[in-house]
Design a protein around this motif. Structure first.
Motif, PDB file in Angstrom:
ATOM      1  N   MET A 102      24.822 -31.022  68.513  1.00 31.48           N
ATOM      2  CA  MET A 102      23.784 -30.522  69.408  1.00 31.48           C
ATOM      3  C   MET A 102      24.124 -29.075  69.773  1.00 31.48           C
ATOM      4  N   PRO A 103      23.350 -28.110  69.298  1.00 34.10           N
ATOM      5  CA  PRO A 103      23.664 -26.711  69.562  1.00 34.10           C
ATOM      6  C   PRO A 103      23.039 -26.206  70.854  1.00 34.10           C
ATOM      7  N   GLY A 104      23.571 -25.107  71.348  1.00 34.03           N
ATOM      8  CA  GLY A 104      22.988 -24.423  72.501  1.00 34.03           C
ATOM      9  C   GLY A 104      23.138 -22.929  72.319  1.00 34.03           C
ATOM     10  N   ILE A 105      22.157 -22.174  72.789  1.00 36.29           N
ATOM     11  CA  ILE A 105      22.211 -20.725  72.674  1.00 36.29           C
ATOM     12  C   ILE A 105      21.483 -20.106  73.860  1.00 36.29           C
ATOM     13  N   ASP A 106      21.943 -18.925  74.265  1.00 38.37           N
ATOM     14  CA  ASP A 106      21.258 -18.181  75.327  1.00 38.37           C
ATOM     15  C   ASP A 106      21.463 -16.698  75.084  1.00 38.37           C
ATOM     16  N   VAL A 140      28.081 -13.412  81.334  1.00 34.35           N
ATOM     17  CA  VAL A 140      28.663 -14.382  80.408  1.00 34.35           C
ATOM     18  C   VAL A 140      28.746 -15.753  81.068  1.00 34.35           C
ATOM     19  N   ALA A 141      29.166 -15.798  82.330  1.00 26.89           N
ATOM     20  CA  ALA A 141      29.269 -17.074  83.043  1.00 26.89           C
ATOM     21  C   ALA A 141      27.909 -17.749  83.150  1.00 26.89           C
ATOM     22  N   TRP A 142      26.887 -16.998  83.547  1.00 32.07           N
ATOM     23  CA  TRP A 142      25.544 -17.571  83.647  1.00 32.07           C
ATOM     24  C   TRP A 142      25.051 -18.042  82.281  1.00 32.07           C
ATOM     25  N   SER A 143      25.176 -17.180  81.279  1.00 32.13           N
ATOM     26  CA  SER A 143      24.666 -17.483  79.955  1.00 32.13           C
ATOM     27  C   SER A 143      25.384 -18.678  79.335  1.00 32.13           C
ATOM     28  N   ALA A 144      26.706 -18.766  79.548  1.00 31.98           N
ATOM     29  CA  ALA A 144      27.470 -19.898  79.015  1.00 31.98           C
ATOM     30  C   ALA A 144      27.022 -21.212  79.657  1.00 31.98           C
ATOM     31  N   LYS A 145      26.753 -21.177  80.961  1.00 32.89           N
ATOM     32  CA  LYS A 145      26.253 -22.384  81.632  1.00 32.89           C
ATOM     33  C   LYS A 145      24.885 -22.777  81.088  1.00 32.89           C
ATOM     34  N   GLU A 146      24.027 -21.801  80.881  1.00 33.55           N
ATOM     35  CA  GLU A 146      22.702 -22.071  80.327  1.00 33.55           C
ATOM     36  C   GLU A 146      22.808 -22.669  78.925  1.00 33.55           C
ATOM     37  N   THR A 147      23.732 -22.163  78.138  1.00 30.89           N
ATOM     38  CA  THR A 147      23.951 -22.672  76.781  1.00 30.89           C
ATOM     39  C   THR A 147      24.359 -24.143  76.803  1.00 30.89           C
ATOM     40  N   VAL A 148      25.302 -24.487  77.663  1.00 32.69           N
ATOM     41  CA  VAL A 148      25.771 -25.873  77.733  1.00 32.69           C
ATOM     42  C   VAL A 148      24.695 -26.785  78.319  1.00 32.69           C
ATOM     43  N   PHE A 149      23.959 -26.291  79.297  1.00 32.43           N
ATOM     44  CA  PHE A 149      22.849 -27.071  79.859  1.00 32.43           C
ATOM     45  C   PHE A 149      21.860 -27.471  78.772  1.00 32.43           C
ATOM     46  N   LYS A 150      21.554 -26.564  77.863  1.00 28.86           N
ATOM     47  CA  LYS A 150      20.612 -26.883  76.781  1.00 28.86           C
ATOM     48  C   LYS A 150      21.158 -27.975  75.867  1.00 28.86           C
ATOM     49  N   MET A 151      22.456 -28.009  75.675  1.00 26.92           N
ATOM     50  CA  MET A 151      23.052 -29.048  74.832  1.00 26.92           C
ATOM     51  C   MET A 151      22.872 -30.445  75.409  1.00 26.92           C
ATOM     52  N   THR A 152      22.800 -30.543  76.739  1.00 29.87           N
ATOM     53  CA  THR A 152      22.689 -31.861  77.381  1.00 29.87           C
ATOM     54  C   THR A 152      21.289 -32.429  77.289  1.00 29.87           C
ATOM     55  N   GLU A 153      20.300 -31.591  77.017  1.00 28.00           N
ATOM     56  CA  GLU A 153      18.889 -31.985  76.942  1.00 28.00           C
ATOM     57  C   GLU A 153      18.393 -32.614  78.245  1.00 28.00           C
ATOM     58  N   LYS A 154      18.974 -32.198  79.355  1.00 28.64           N
ATOM     59  CA  LYS A 154      18.492 -32.638  80.660  1.00 28.64           C
ATOM     60  C   LYS A 154      17.359 -31.717  81.119  1.00 28.64           C
ATOM     61  N   LEU A 196      29.092  -9.506  73.637  1.00 33.41           N
ATOM     62  CA  LEU A 196      28.559  -8.510  74.563  1.00 33.41           C
ATOM     63  C   LEU A 196      28.055  -7.324  73.754  1.00 33.41           C
ATOM     64  N   ASP A 197      26.744  -7.275  73.559  1.00 35.65           N
ATOM     65  CA  ASP A 197      26.121  -6.161  72.865  1.00 35.65           C
ATOM     66  C   ASP A 197      25.805  -5.062  73.883  1.00 35.65           C
ATOM     67  N   GLU A 198      25.435  -3.902  73.402  1.00 33.03           N
ATOM     68  CA  GLU A 198      25.075  -2.800  74.291  1.00 33.03           C
ATOM     69  C   GLU A 198      23.888  -3.170  75.181  1.00 33.03           C
ATOM     70  N   ASP A 199      22.976  -4.002  74.667  1.00 33.52           N
ATOM     71  CA  ASP A 199      21.750  -4.329  75.395  1.00 33.52           C
ATOM     72  C   ASP A 199      21.698  -5.758  75.931  1.00 33.52           C
ATOM     73  N   TYR A 200      22.479  -6.662  75.364  1.00 34.09           N
ATOM     74  CA  TYR A 200      22.339  -8.060  75.745  1.00 34.09           C
ATOM     75  C   TYR A 200      23.675  -8.804  75.688  1.00 34.09           C
ATOM     76  N   VAL A 201      23.673  -9.983  76.294  1.00 30.65           N
ATOM     77  CA  VAL A 201      24.780 -10.931  76.189  1.00 30.65           C
ATOM     78  C   VAL A 201      24.269 -12.141  75.423  1.00 30.65           C
ATOM     79  N   LEU A 202      25.009 -12.566  74.411  1.00 26.92           N
ATOM     80  CA  LEU A 202      24.649 -13.738  73.611  1.00 26.92           C
ATOM     81  C   LEU A 202      25.755 -14.772  73.722  1.00 26.92           C
ATOM     82  N   THR A 203      25.397 -16.009  74.050  1.00 26.04           N
ATOM     83  CA  THR A 203      26.369 -17.103  74.074  1.00 26.04           C
ATOM     84  C   THR A 203      25.836 -18.249  73.233  1.00 26.04           C
TER      85      THR A 203
END
Length: 211
Positions: A102-106, A140-154, A196-203
């Motif tokens: 189950m993948p997650g991305i943000d 990064v902290a926010w984005s990582a939490k969002e990524t894991v939340f998506k994996m749970t499918e809640k 960490l890109d110049e314009d965005y954070v990807l997790t």
């Protein structure tokens, strides 16, 4: 070229949305169908995001396939055995695919606003160890939490009590964080990679698929 980033392992892509909705429609193979779907959105930016996600998926798979959504809002591919996670923000769309996990991305644009809302998504302990951190670390902290939340499918979560980022250094432009979720019976500990890109954070990351 709008495709910014493409990896085969994991199957991951990022699209920079430089095109108008009309230009994206011209690039698609289902122009009539997609035109009808995008009429549901009023904002041109939302139309462009919807179209860019589907063009990115075609670029990654090599063919166009529909995207459907479960009752909780989680996307899935009814005509493919891939599990999918999708994210979009101002001018960017991102997708990650996996057959066995189950993948997650943000993806999040870098902005100072995250400093003003940190108490809304960080626990007391996280606030302490991130107290002197910069904007990028908070993103990064926010984005990582969002990524894991998506994996749970809640369908809902309080990030302050359900998902926790383990203390670590977040000074590098690329790395990973360990994130614990308490939303499922498995209470998984997930390794989430970040860029960490110049314009965005990807997790992004994976967890075992729940039967």
């Amino acid at each position: 070229m709008p495709l910014l980033y493409k990896k085969k392992s994991p199957a991951l892509g990022v699209w920079k949305i430089d095109e108008s909705p009309e230009q994206l429609l011209d690039l698609s193979g289902n122009k009539a169908e997609y035109l009808l779907e995008t009429q549901k959105f009023n904002a041109p930016a939302r139309k462009a995001e919807w179209l860019a996600v589907r063009l990115l998926l075609r670029e990654m798979l090599g063919f166009e396939t529909p995207i459907a959504y479960r009752a909780n809002g989680a996307p899935y591919l009814p005509e493919s055995d891939y599990n999918i996670s999708i994210s979009h923000t101002k001018a960017y769309a991102a997708i990650i695919l996996s057959r066995n996990y189950m993948p997650g991305i943000d993806i999040e644009c870098r902005a100072e606003r995250i400093n003003r809302v940190r108490t809304r998504f960080l626990s007391k302990f996280e606030l302490e160890w991130l107290e002197n951190s910069n904007t990028d670390a908070l993103l990064v902290a926010w984005s990582a939490k969002e990524t894991v939340f998506k994996m749970t499918e809640k369908s809902a979560s309080d990030f302050r009590r359900d998902i926790f980022v383990h203390p670590c250094g977040l000074d590098a432009k690329m790395g990973y964080v360990l994130v614990k979720e308490l939303l499922t019976e498995q209470e998984s500990l997930v390794r989430v990679k970040y860029i960490l890109d110049e314009d965005y954070v990807l997790t992004y990351g994976y967890r075992k698929k729940i039967a």
